[in-house]
Motif scaffolding. Structure first.
Motif, mmCIF file in Angstrom:
data_model
loop_
_atom_site.group_PDB
_atom_site.id
_atom_site.type_symbol
_atom_site.label_atom_id
_atom_site.label_comp_id
_atom_site.label_asym_id
_atom_site.label_seq_id
_atom_site.Cartn_x
_atom_site.Cartn_y
_atom_site.Cartn_z
ATOM 1 N N VAL A 230 -73.272 -13.749 -69.644
ATOM 2 C CA VAL A 230 -72.937 -15.306 -69.503
ATOM 3 C C VAL A 230 -71.601 -15.265 -68.606
ATOM 4 O O VAL A 230 -70.696 -14.682 -69.034
ATOM 5 C CB VAL A 230 -72.898 -16.170 -70.768
ATOM 6 N N PHE A 231 -71.729 -15.711 -67.444
ATOM 7 C CA PHE A 231 -70.746 -15.660 -66.505
ATOM 8 C C PHE A 231 -70.659 -16.778 -65.562
ATOM 9 O O PHE A 231 -71.677 -17.596 -65.365
ATOM 10 C CB PHE A 231 -70.670 -14.538 -65.572
ATOM 11 N N ASN A 232 -69.633 -17.320 -64.976
ATOM 12 C CA ASN A 232 -69.333 -18.326 -64.078
ATOM 13 C C ASN A 232 -69.879 -17.579 -62.605
ATOM 14 O O ASN A 232 -69.251 -16.664 -62.094
ATOM 15 C CB ASN A 232 -68.007 -18.712 -64.073
ATOM 16 N N ASP A 233 -70.727 -18.497 -62.070
ATOM 17 C CA ASP A 233 -71.196 -18.080 -60.734
ATOM 18 C C ASP A 233 -70.194 -18.609 -59.812
ATOM 19 O O ASP A 233 -69.908 -19.610 -59.611
ATOM 20 C CB ASP A 233 -72.406 -19.012 -60.305
ATOM 21 N N PRO A 234 -69.669 -17.545 -58.920
ATOM 22 C CA PRO A 234 -68.593 -17.761 -58.097
ATOM 23 C C PRO A 234 -69.053 -18.873 -56.909
ATOM 24 O O PRO A 234 -68.143 -19.664 -56.400
ATOM 25 C CB PRO A 234 -68.297 -16.340 -57.519
ATOM 26 N N ASP A 235 -70.353 -18.799 -56.561
ATOM 27 C CA ASP A 235 -70.913 -19.520 -55.657
ATOM 28 C C ASP A 235 -70.826 -21.213 -55.723
ATOM 29 O O ASP A 235 -70.508 -22.109 -55.207
ATOM 30 C CB ASP A 235 -72.126 -19.180 -55.090
ATOM 31 N N THR A 236 -71.537 -21.142 -57.142
ATOM 32 C CA THR A 236 -71.630 -22.641 -57.734
ATOM 33 C C THR A 236 -70.495 -23.179 -58.651
ATOM 34 O O THR A 236 -70.378 -24.351 -58.834
ATOM 35 C CB THR A 236 -72.945 -22.734 -58.229
ATOM 36 N N GLY A 237 -69.897 -22.240 -59.315
ATOM 37 C CA GLY A 237 -68.956 -22.459 -60.202
ATOM 38 C C GLY A 237 -69.559 -22.989 -61.529
ATOM 39 O O GLY A 237 -68.844 -23.362 -62.606
ATOM 40 N N ARG A 238 -71.081 -22.628 -61.640
ATOM 41 C CA ARG A 238 -71.656 -23.047 -62.832
ATOM 42 C C ARG A 238 -71.878 -22.103 -63.654
ATOM 43 O O ARG A 238 -71.724 -20.820 -63.186
ATOM 44 C CB ARG A 238 -72.945 -23.590 -62.520
ATOM 45 N N GLU A 239 -72.115 -22.022 -65.123
ATOM 46 C CA GLU A 239 -72.478 -20.964 -65.914
ATOM 47 C C GLU A 239 -73.660 -20.357 -65.702
ATOM 48 O O GLU A 239 -74.635 -21.453 -65.733
ATOM 49 C CB GLU A 239 -72.016 -21.521 -67.213
ATOM 50 N N LYS A 240 -73.777 -19.209 -65.759
ATOM 51 C CA LYS A 240 -75.179 -18.631 -65.695
ATOM 52 C C LYS A 240 -75.324 -17.373 -66.676
ATOM 53 O O LYS A 240 -74.455 -16.800 -67.049
ATOM 54 C CB LYS A 240 -75.563 -17.883 -64.128
ATOM 55 N N ALA A 241 -76.896 -17.358 -67.077
ATOM 56 C CA ALA A 241 -76.948 -16.405 -68.108
ATOM 57 C C ALA A 241 -78.111 -15.415 -67.551
ATOM 58 O O ALA A 241 -79.015 -15.909 -66.833
ATOM 59 C CB ALA A 241 -77.465 -17.182 -69.443
ATOM 60 N N GLN A 242 -77.703 -14.285 -67.621
ATOM 61 C CA GLN A 242 -78.684 -13.261 -67.445
ATOM 62 C C GLN A 242 -79.169 -12.216 -68.296
ATOM 63 O O GLN A 242 -78.081 -11.665 -68.955
ATOM 64 C CB GLN A 242 -77.829 -12.376 -66.227
ATOM 65 N N VAL A 243 -80.150 -12.168 -68.650
ATOM 66 C CA VAL A 243 -80.662 -10.982 -69.586
ATOM 67 C C VAL A 243 -80.666 -9.751 -69.018
ATOM 68 O O VAL A 243 -81.090 -9.395 -68.143
ATOM 69 C CB VAL A 243 -81.990 -11.120 -70.221
ATOM 70 N N VAL A 244 -79.706 -8.888 -69.560
ATOM 71 C CA VAL A 244 -79.364 -7.335 -68.989
ATOM 72 C C VAL A 244 -80.433 -6.622 -69.666
ATOM 73 O O VAL A 244 -81.059 -5.681 -68.762
ATOM 74 C CB VAL A 244 -77.998 -7.070 -69.492
#
Length: 185
Positions: A44-58
């Motif tokens: 889970v990280f903050n997308d630098p482009d949108t500033g929104r939190e994103k979740a990525q299944v690794v």
């Protein structure tokens, strides 16, 4: 790499740009989420482009596995592998404690979290079925009466979990209750 910072039941890792050794380029948290017979490792990280939190299944792996398999380790950073090892240890400790406890204790310890989710559901739903409403009201009244009878017999004890998220602990407790109910059939 970066520093790990505890944030509730999650670990936030500060990831620095390895090429320039500059300030953190993103905030990262790992979550380990059980979905049926699968455990998903979610970054889970903050997308630098949108500033929104994103979740990525690794990566995902079988929920019956109790250690970090090589293919899972290869997909995670060293810090993330350590977080997963800690989470698996918490999970094993919780499962061990649940096996030793009576189903009645597990049900009562699970109830507060379920009640909080019920409150959220009631706040979210536009309407509630009348029969469900009445059953909940009756259940709450019966529970209140039983709690008053039990108050003189209360004690304090709990399991400390370092890495496991609260909702994952709840899933483990509910699985334990389900398994016990299936055994009684």
């Amino acid at each position: 790499m970066g520093a790990l910072v505890p944030v509730g039941n999650k670990i936030k890792a500060r990831i620095s740009n390895p090429l320039t050794k500059t300030a953190p380029i993103k905030e990262v948290m790992m979550e380990f989420i059980t979905a049926g017979e699968t455990i998903n490792c979610v970054r889970v990280f903050n997308d630098p482009d949108t500033g929104r939190e994103k979740a990525q299944v690794v990566i995902s792996f079988n929920a019956q596995v109790d250690r970090v398999a090589p293919h899972v380790a290869a997909a995670l950073t060293r810090d993330e592998r350590q977080q997963l090892e800690n989470w698996l240890a918490d999970r094993a400790r919780l499962q061990s404690v649940l096996e030793e406890k009576s189903i009645e204790s597990t049900i009562l310890e699970t109830l507060p979290a379920l009640m909080m989710q019920a409150v959220e559901a009631l706040d979210t739903l536009p309407t509630v079925d009348r029969q469900t409403y009445e059953a909940i009201r009756t259940g709450v009244k019966d529970l209140t009466d039983a709690l008053e009878r039990a108050e003189p017999h209360t004690a304090s004890r709990s399991v400390e979990l370092d890495q496991m998220q609260g909702n994952e602990e709840l899933k483990e407790r509910l699985d334990s209750i389900r398994d016990n109910l299936e055994k009684r059939k």
